[in-house]
Every structure is written in C-alpha cells, then in structure tokens.
Design an enzyme around this catalytic site. Structure first.
Site, short mmCIF file in Angstrom:
data_model
loop_
_atom_site.label_atom_id
_atom_site.label_comp_id
_atom_site.label_asym_id
_atom_site.label_seq_id
_atom_site.Cartn_x
_atom_site.Cartn_y
_atom_site.Cartn_z
CG HIS A 37 -34.48 -0.20 -20.83
ND1 HIS A 37 -34.52 0.60 -21.75
CD2 HIS A 37 -33.89 -1.28 -21.07
CE1 HIS A 37 -33.59 0.41 -22.61
NE2 HIS A 37 -33.30 -1.23 -22.51
CE LYS A 152 -37.50 -3.75 -28.48
NZ LYS A 152 -36.40 -4.20 -29.57
CB SER A 189 -32.62 2.05 -27.53
OG SER A 189 -32.61 1.28 -26.20
NE ARG A 190 -30.04 -1.22 -32.79
CZ ARG A 190 -29.51 -2.38 -31.95
NH1 ARG A 190 -30.47 -3.21 -31.44
NH2 ARG A 190 -28.51 -2.67 -31.83
#
Ligand code: PAF
Length: 287
Positions: A37, A152, A189-190
C-alpha cells in the site's frame, strides 16, 4: 494529515484543494496497510499534489463465509504508517452507515457482466460488483483526478479501468506493479494469516507465474500447456490447494486457447487452509 469520516467533509476538502489548483490523488484501501500500500501512496504522491488514502473494509465485496468479520482493522497503526512516510493530506475512513446510508444490500450498484465471469469472479459471487459499487462511492466522495491501484488485483484493476472509462468519471487509473517479498510472495494483508509452514510454501504462486513468463519468452504459445505447468508447480507444495489457474485476454478477461500477438493475464488463486492468495503476470506477445 487530516482524518475525515464524513462524505460531505471529504468533498469540501477535495473541492477546496481543487480550487487552489491542486491535482487530487486517491489510494483506495481496506486498511491493514503494508509495504505494498505504501508503494501505491508513494506513486500517488508523484502524480498528484493532494493525496487522500481511503480506509474502508467494504462489506459488499465479501461473500457470505468470507473473512469480512476477521479482516484486520488497524486504523491507528495505519494512520501512523501514513504519517511516517509523509505527504498524505487526508485519510478518509468512513463508516459502513456513511457509505451505505440506505442499508445493505445497496440499491445503486455497478454491474461487471463478462469481466467478472472468470478468474476470481467465478469463485467470489458478487465480489466485483461490491468493488465497483464502493469505488464509485469513493470517487464521488474524494473527487480525485487520479487513483492508484495495485496490479496484484489484476481483475479488479481491469474492471475499474473499464468502469471509469465507460461511466466517464474523468479519473486517470494508475496501475502499480506487484510489490513482493524477497522470496517472491506478493505482499498482501492476508499473508499474516499464514502459519510458518504455509508461509514457506506460499512462494509457489510467484514461481508459477514466473515459469509461465519464462516459457512464453522461449516461445510456448499453447495455453493448456502453460496452465498445466502452473498447476504442477502449485501441486509441488503439499499445503497448497489450487482454486484456479487461468490465462485470459488482459482487456476483456476472457479465456484464450493460444497466445496470438496481444496482451494476456496469467493468474491463479491458491488456498493455504482458509487463506486465499492470488498472483498474476502480464504476458505481452509482440507482432
Ligand atoms: O483492493 C482493495 O483493497 C479493495 O478492493 C478496494 C479497491 C479498496 C475497494 O474496497
């Protein structure tokens, strides 16, 4: 850096910045900010002189049974991370009531038709309609000139590009390359859900897409053979369960059988237990 929760306040700040002649940039996120990010934010800072980062875990893009409730919500840490890189003017963090004032499901949505039929869209019912619907609301609230999205989520990016062009938003959509860990794993984030054994095997996704790129460079044009190679690489990781491996036209996102001159997307989704990871690469075939 201002923290704004209300749409009307966000619009007022955006309009005031535009009145001062500023070019407005938006980086839409769901928070839990990571290096990926922050790279999007840096890109926005290069292309705009007033930057808003939106942080909103959008309920409409999670199908029943997906990780909406568990999705990390780390606003304080996110604000700190943005402060630390500097140059962000506004964090726009609305509530679900602010974004969907008439409740859920929303009446006004943006359909995605064929662009949502393959890849992740085949497995995540309603996901992309949720994305287009929230990004439309974010565009209307933040009124940007440019918006930056990561490669992504390649299907998301293609759909948002098409939506923005078709609805005439007049917003430039900027694509930022995938940011990777040293071992190739695309940052997400996962990734934090992976246990150490899963994390060790997770680079199979990037190995699979890299192998496709290499084979295409050396002349392979048969899509079935390329998909088979991706499947075999994923199968080499005992904890990985392939959801899909596909090659589609990069614009219309429809499957192809052979690679003619043009642009394509090789993409895959893989589960490690309950954690779903994605990766992709663009394939360019010259005339
Ligand atoms: O890519 C994401 O984080 C989300 O899909 C987005 C674009 C912020 C919409 O909720």
């Amino acid at each position: 850096m201002e923290l704004i929760h209300a749409i009307a306040a966000m619009q007022a700040v955006a309009d005031a910045a535009r009145d001062k002649g500023k070019r407005l940039g938006l980086v839409p996120t769901m928070g839990a900010l990571h290096r990926g990010h922050l790279a999007l934010v840096r890109e926005a800072k290069k292309k705009a002189d007033h930057v808003t980062v939106s942080i909103f875990v959008n309920p409409t893009q999670f199908a029943p049974g997906e990780d909406y409730e568990e999705y990390p919500r780390t606003l304080e840490a996110d604000v700190e991370a943005l402060e630390s890189i500097g140059g962000v003017d506004v964090v726009f963090a609305p509530s679900a009531e602010e974004m969907y004032p008439f409740g859920l499901p929303p009446f006004a949505t943006v359909g995605v038709r064929d662009l949502g039929r393959h890849l992740c869209g085949a497995f995540r019912e309603g996901h992309f309609e949720g994305v287009t619907s929230v990004v439309t609301r974010l565009f209307l609230a933040c009124r940007p000139d440019i918006a930056v999205f990561g490669q992504k989520d390649a299907q998301q990016l293609a759909i948002l590009k098409r939506m923005t062009a078709e609805l005439g938003f007049g917003i430039e959509i900027i694509r930022h390359p995938i940011v990777r860990e040293e071992d190739g794993l695309a940052i997400s984030s996962r990734n934090r859900y992976l246990n150490p054994a899963e994390r060790k095997q997770a680079p199979v996704l990037s190995q699979a897409v890299r192998s496709v790129s290499k084979q295409v460079e050396t002349g392979e044009r048969d899509v079935a053979a390329l998909i088979d190679a991706m499947q075999q690489i994923v199968a080499s990781a005992p904890l990985a369960r392939l959801q899909y491996a596909e090659i589609v036209d990069a614009e219309n996102l429809q499957p192809v059988e052979t690679l003619q001159p043009g642009r394509y997307l090789a993409a895959l989704a893989v589960f490690f237990d309950g954690t779903r990871l994605i990766d992709n690469t663009t394939l360019e075939i010259a005339q």
